[in-house]
Design a protein around this motif. Structure first.
Motif, short mmCIF file in Angstrom:
data_model
loop_
_atom_site.label_atom_id
_atom_site.label_comp_id
_atom_site.label_asym_id
_atom_site.label_seq_id
_atom_site.Cartn_x
_atom_site.Cartn_y
_atom_site.Cartn_z
N GLU A 75 -6.26 -6.27 1.23
CA GLU A 75 -6.90 -6.45 1.78
C GLU A 75 -7.54 -6.98 1.67
O GLU A 75 -7.83 -8.33 2.36
N ARG A 91 -8.38 -1.64 -0.98
CA ARG A 91 -7.64 -2.25 -1.74
C ARG A 91 -8.12 -4.08 -2.13
O ARG A 91 -7.77 -4.68 -1.10
N GLU A 142 0.96 -0.93 0.11
CA GLU A 142 0.34 0.20 -0.13
C GLU A 142 0.98 1.19 -0.22
O GLU A 142 0.28 2.31 -0.81
N ASP A 160 -0.39 -4.52 3.13
CA ASP A 160 -1.23 -3.76 3.99
C ASP A 160 0.28 -3.64 5.53
O ASP A 160 -0.24 -4.30 6.13
N ASP A 162 -1.72 -1.02 8.28
CA ASP A 162 -3.65 -1.23 8.33
C ASP A 162 -4.22 -0.39 9.52
O ASP A 162 -3.80 -1.00 10.50
MG MG Z 1 -4.89 -0.52 4.66
#
Ligand code: MG
Ligand code: AHM
Length: 338
Positions: A280, A276, A92, A115, A118
């Motif tokens: 994710e 995403r 990310e 990620d 997050d």
């Molecule tokens: Mg995230």
């Protein structure tokens, strides 16, 4: 004491359970474990940085202070590159996929999408955050730099996925397609210990998690489902209870243990939602299916979607099977966008 099984031991023990067994995936998971410990240490002192660092944005050792999501990205990337089992990562935090150039990396067969931190807006307020990761075998030839196709594979081709939750305790949860297993970090020993073997989500739950502040912008089917959750029908355990942390990993983890649904639908302003697909939704979808739940974009199984872009967003409904099916039914019955 003899009952303690560490993550390292468990991975080795389970290595033969999956078709890709060669020790490389175990080593790759070992790099994730190491980076998780480093990030965990940093997150735990997040509130101290302002106290111990100097005004100019440097910490006590004179290093520049980095935002924790950049820090986490750097640590996970470095750990993955160092052990030579990964030829590239997508994150990310990176606009483009990153190819690792060392020959040993180029000769390796895995790519990782992640990620690294997050829910990072929750750090400042001491609320749980997480790391999410997804692992694929590359489709391009070993020995060459990874290509876009390696990263744009559908979720049903994942060989492993997992998350780390930095919460009231830190846990690492992962799957290689043979169940979902959770390990709690013991900071005094510096090891993750098996605490939740073969996690299962109840088929029905009574927790719904959604950012209700966006209600006015939700599709009609989602609005109807929210009202369904709030109806007074005691024989069906309704009204349900609403819980929303705003950290996907933490909301997912709670709903997994207790039964529930997490939703991030499309909205009038964000037609593809917020989350995403690649780093994710897909990993969470793989995990939830391994725990007996489901993940959908409202219509289609998340893991069957064909990705077209690295940072592609997708509406996301994940959790207890009967709850996700119910919201899908409402979306079908009320197809209006608002
Ligand atoms: Mg995230
Ligand atoms: P991030 O990757 O920028 O942290 O965004 C993802 C997060 C999820 O963890 C969380 O569920 C969601 O965004 C919350 O979004 P919102 O504040 O719109 O409810």
């Amino acid at each position: 004491m003899s009952d303690i099984r560490t993550l390292g031991e468990f991975i080795v023990e389970k290595q033969t359970d999956f078709p890709h067994a060669s020790g490389e995936l175990s080593s790759l998971l070992g790099s994730i474990k190491l980076a998780a410990k480093i990030v965990n240490r940093e997150i735990n002192k997040a509130g101290l940085v302002d106290i111990t660092g100097s005004v100019g944005g440097e910490n006590i050792q004179g290093e520049d202070q980095q935002k924790l999501d950049v820090y986490a990205n750097d640590k996970f990337k470095a750990a993955l590159e160092a052990r030579d089992q990964v030829c590239g990562v997508a994150s990310e935090e990176e606009d483009e996929a990153v190819a690792f150039n060392k020959e040993l990396n180029r000769n390796s067969k895995y790519v990782v999408l992640m990620d690294p931190l997050d829910g990072s807006s929750n750090i400042d307020v001491n609320v749980s955050v997480g790391t999410i990761f997804s692992i694929y075998q590359r489709v391009s030839p070993v020995g060459t730099p990874p290509t876009q196709e390696d990263f744009l594979q559908p979720g049903n081709r994942q060989v492993a996925a997992g998350y780390i939750i930095y919460g009231s305790s830190t846990m690492l949860v992962y799957t290689t397609g043979n169940g979902m297993h959770g390990f709690t970090y013991d900071p005094s020993l510096g090891v993750f210990c098996l605490s939740h073997e073969n996690m299962r989500i109840p088929e029905d739950g009574r927790i719904y998690s959604i950012n209700e502040g966006n209600y006015i912008r939700f599709p009609m089917g989602v609005k109807k489902y929210i009202k369904h959750c709030q109806e007074d029908v005691p024989e069906d355990n309704r009204p349900y209870t609403s819980r929303y942390i705003g950290s996907l990993v933490a909301d997912f983890h709670r709903n997994l243990l207790k039964g529930g649904i997490y939703m991030y639908p499309s909205t009038a302003t964000h037609p593809n939602g917020k989350l995403r697909l690649l780093y994710e939704c897909n990993p969470m979808a793989f995990l939830i299916e391994q725990a007996g739940g489901i993940a959908s974009d409202g219509k289609t199984r998340i893991m069957d979607l064909k990705p077209t872009e690295l940072h592609q967003r997708v509406p996301f409904f994940v959790g207890s099977t009967n709850m996700v099916r119910k919201v899908e039914a409402f979306l079908e019955e009320y197809p209006e966008q608002q």
